[in-house]
Enzyme design. Structure first.
Site, PDB file in Angstrom:
ATOM      1  N   ASP A   1       0.831  -1.200   0.000  1.00  0.00           N
ATOM      2  CA  ASP A   1       0.000   0.000   0.000  1.00  0.00           C
ATOM      3  C   ASP A   1       0.875   1.263   0.000  1.00  0.00           C
ATOM      4  O   ASP A   1       1.962   1.264  -0.578  1.00  0.00           O
ATOM      5  CB  ASP A   1      -0.938  -0.032   1.218  1.00  0.00           C
ATOM      6  CG  ASP A   1      -2.289   0.584   0.915  1.00  0.00           C
ATOM      7  OD1 ASP A   1      -2.360   1.821   0.780  1.00  0.00           O
ATOM      8  OD2 ASP A   1      -3.276  -0.161   0.808  1.00  0.00           O
TER       9      ASP A   1
ATOM     10  N   HIS B   1      -3.999   6.107   3.175  1.00  0.00           N
ATOM     11  CA  HIS B   1      -4.667   4.893   2.716  1.00  0.00           C
ATOM     12  C   HIS B   1      -4.102   3.643   3.375  1.00  0.00           C
ATOM     13  O   HIS B   1      -4.844   2.794   3.895  1.00  0.00           O
ATOM     14  CB  HIS B   1      -4.527   4.816   1.195  1.00  0.00           C
ATOM     15  CG  HIS B   1      -5.315   3.747   0.534  1.00  0.00           C
ATOM     16  ND1 HIS B   1      -4.824   2.473   0.350  1.00  0.00           N
ATOM     17  CD2 HIS B   1      -6.556   3.759  -0.004  1.00  0.00           C
ATOM     18  CE1 HIS B   1      -5.732   1.746  -0.275  1.00  0.00           C
ATOM     19  NE2 HIS B   1      -6.798   2.493  -0.510  1.00  0.00           N
TER      20      HIS B   1
ATOM     21  N   SER C   1     -11.188  -0.742  -1.319  1.00  0.00           N
ATOM     22  CA  SER C   1      -9.951  -0.789  -0.519  1.00  0.00           C
ATOM     23  C   SER C   1     -10.248  -1.056   0.939  1.00  0.00           C
ATOM     24  O   SER C   1      -9.435  -1.656   1.644  1.00  0.00           O
ATOM     25  CB  SER C   1      -9.201   0.543  -0.619  1.00  0.00           C
ATOM     26  OG  SER C   1      -8.406   0.597  -1.769  1.00  0.00           O
TER      27      SER C   1
ATOM     28  N   ASN D   1     -13.249   0.309  -7.953  1.00  0.00           N
ATOM     29  CA  ASN D   1     -14.301   1.311  -7.706  1.00  0.00           C
ATOM     30  C   ASN D   1     -14.841   1.963  -8.970  1.00  0.00           C
ATOM     31  O   ASN D   1     -15.403   3.049  -8.912  1.00  0.00           O
ATOM     32  CB  ASN D   1     -13.743   2.423  -6.803  1.00  0.00           C
ATOM     33  CG  ASN D   1     -13.324   1.936  -5.442  1.00  0.00           C
ATOM     34  OD1 ASN D   1     -13.616   0.813  -5.048  1.00  0.00           O
ATOM     35  ND2 ASN D   1     -12.629   2.783  -4.703  1.00  0.00           N
TER      36      ASN D   1
END
Length: 434
Positions: A152, A190, A361, A301
């Site tokens: 990430d 994130h 996510s 998404n």
């Protein structure tokens, strides 16, 4: 007057020279445009020095697969493809962190009393904790055999709700591998958020994760904007597999998952995705899968009919999102394998804070945490870890089989395009695991 005229002529002459020089520089710049490419090679024939002769450079070489990341002048690509030992040349590309911020207020910078995020409750993780919290020390050395590698944007390394579970961190940005703490610090938010959903500590503050005692490997492969490159993701997966000791299989027994002698993670969690990846990405994913590492990824998404990559690969569990009404939001890509909470998810955030984010996510780490619970429960009860299995498994002898048969069906009976096999259930998954 004559001197003024001479000066004017000189200025014009200089301007003309500069114009031609700038034009030449621009032309040269176009001619030497540098491209990053991913080579698959025959190591017995490939020579790195040949790259230098073409005006390029080797950025990094993988050790588990014959893959070489190279920067090369665009004009030399045709020569590169003909080079001895070069089997495949693929252009690099980008992928993205998969969160959509539906509401993002000011981060909670104080340390609030611990609350249970709705997603943790929805998948019944609390009920699973009476059996396991994601910790399994089978050789008595004080270290758990259960690690989740999170690829990430990094992590807030001293967040009080995460610090005790962070086992190791590394950055692979731009093909450079470094364990320097500042390199894998999260400058986006994130990665810290995803990590909290997997394994925020069960303490008196903030939130708690699905597997609050699982150990975390943090591999930073996305920058502060939440963007990464396929070449860095390929490298990140290799680095995750080798772990802190930089060795895939220390005892050469062919087993790396659940083996106390090895540092490989039991789960690789990827809340990221994109389109048109190189075939080399699938190669490294197949390598990990064949060593029984369970790979989990966000479905995406875009509101598309299929998951993005790497979730689209059959070896990877693709996770879509649901909201608190068990509805699939319009932006969650269809045809996932499973769904999990992914709307207004409260989790850890940089600067020791907490934030609500939404996206596939946020759904992905719920499933990654459940996989960690399954494997921990197995090891703690004297059983061997389970292989990941396939997309169609319906028995309790694989990870995916357990996840499929224990999920909450919400759409049509069996598999459907909105919910996949259903909403992941931690409690039932752990129960079936042992």
């Amino acid at each position: 007057m004559k001197n003024i005229l001479v000066r004017k002529i000189a200025v014009i002459a200089i301007a003309i020279l500069l114009m031609y020089n700038l034009t030449a520089i621009a032309f040269i710049a176009r001619e030497v445009s540098i491209k990053r490419v991913i080579l698959t090679v025959d190591e017995s024939k490939f020579e790195s020095k040949s790259i230098e002769k073409l005006g390029g450079r080797v950025v990094t070489k993988l050790t588990l697969l014959p893959i070489v990341i190279v920067d090369i002048p665009e004009c030399a690509l045709s020569s590169l493809k003909k080079m001895p030992g070069v089997l495949r040349v693929e252009h690099d590309g980008v992928f993205f962190a998969y969160n959509v911020i539906l509401f993002k207020g000011p981060p909670q910078r104080n340390q609030p009393s611990q609350t249970i995020p709705w997603g943790i409750s929805r998948i019944n993780a609390i009920e699973a904790w009476s059996t396991t919290t994601g910790y399994a020390d089978i050789n008595g050395d004080g270290d758990s055999e259960i690690e989740v590698a999170i690829i990430d944007t990094g992590i807030d390394q001293d967040h009080p709700d995460l610090i005790d579970n962070i086992k190791w961190g590394v950055s692979v940005l731009n093909g450079r591998v470094t364990t320097r703490p500042t390199a894998w610090r999260d400058r986006n938010g994130h990665g810290t958020h995803v990590a909290g959903t997997v394994a925020a500590l069960d303490n008196d503050i903030g939130v708690v994760g699905v597997a609050p005692d699982a150990e975390l490997y943090i591999i930073k492969a996305m920058n502060a904007a939440g963007i990464g490159t396929w070449s860095d993701l390929i490298l990140a997966i290799e680095i995750a597999l080798k772990g802190p000791d930089n060795t895939l299989d220390v005892d050469n027994d062919g087993v790396i998952v659940g083996d106390p002698d090895d540092d490989a993670p039991e789960v690789i969690s990827m809340s990221l995705g994109g389109s048109s990846p190189p075939d080399a990405l699938h190669d490294i994913i197949l390598f990990a899968y064949n060593y029984n590492v369970t790979l989990v990824a966000a479905a995406g998404n875009e509101g598309a009919d299929t998951p993005s990559y790497p979730a689209f690969y059959p070896e990877v569990i693709a996770v879509g999102a649901i909201d608190q009404e068990d509805l699939v939001p319009y932006w969650s890509n269809r045809n996932p394998e499973l769904v999990a909470p992914g709307v207004t998810i409260l989790s850890t955030y940089p600067d020791d804070s907490y934030e609500e984010l939404s996206g596939t996510s946020m759904a992905c780490p719920h499933v990654s945490g459940v996989v960690a619970l399954i494997q921990a429960a197995r090891l703690s009860n004297g059983l061997t870890v389970l292989p990941p299995g396939t997309e169609t498994d319906d028995t309790s002898d694989t990870i995916r089989g357990i996840l499929h048969i224990t999920s909450d069906e919400k759409g049509d009976e069996g598999y459907d395009s909105l919910y996949g096999y259903g909403v992941v259930r931690a409690d039932l998954a752990v129960e079936h695991a042992i």
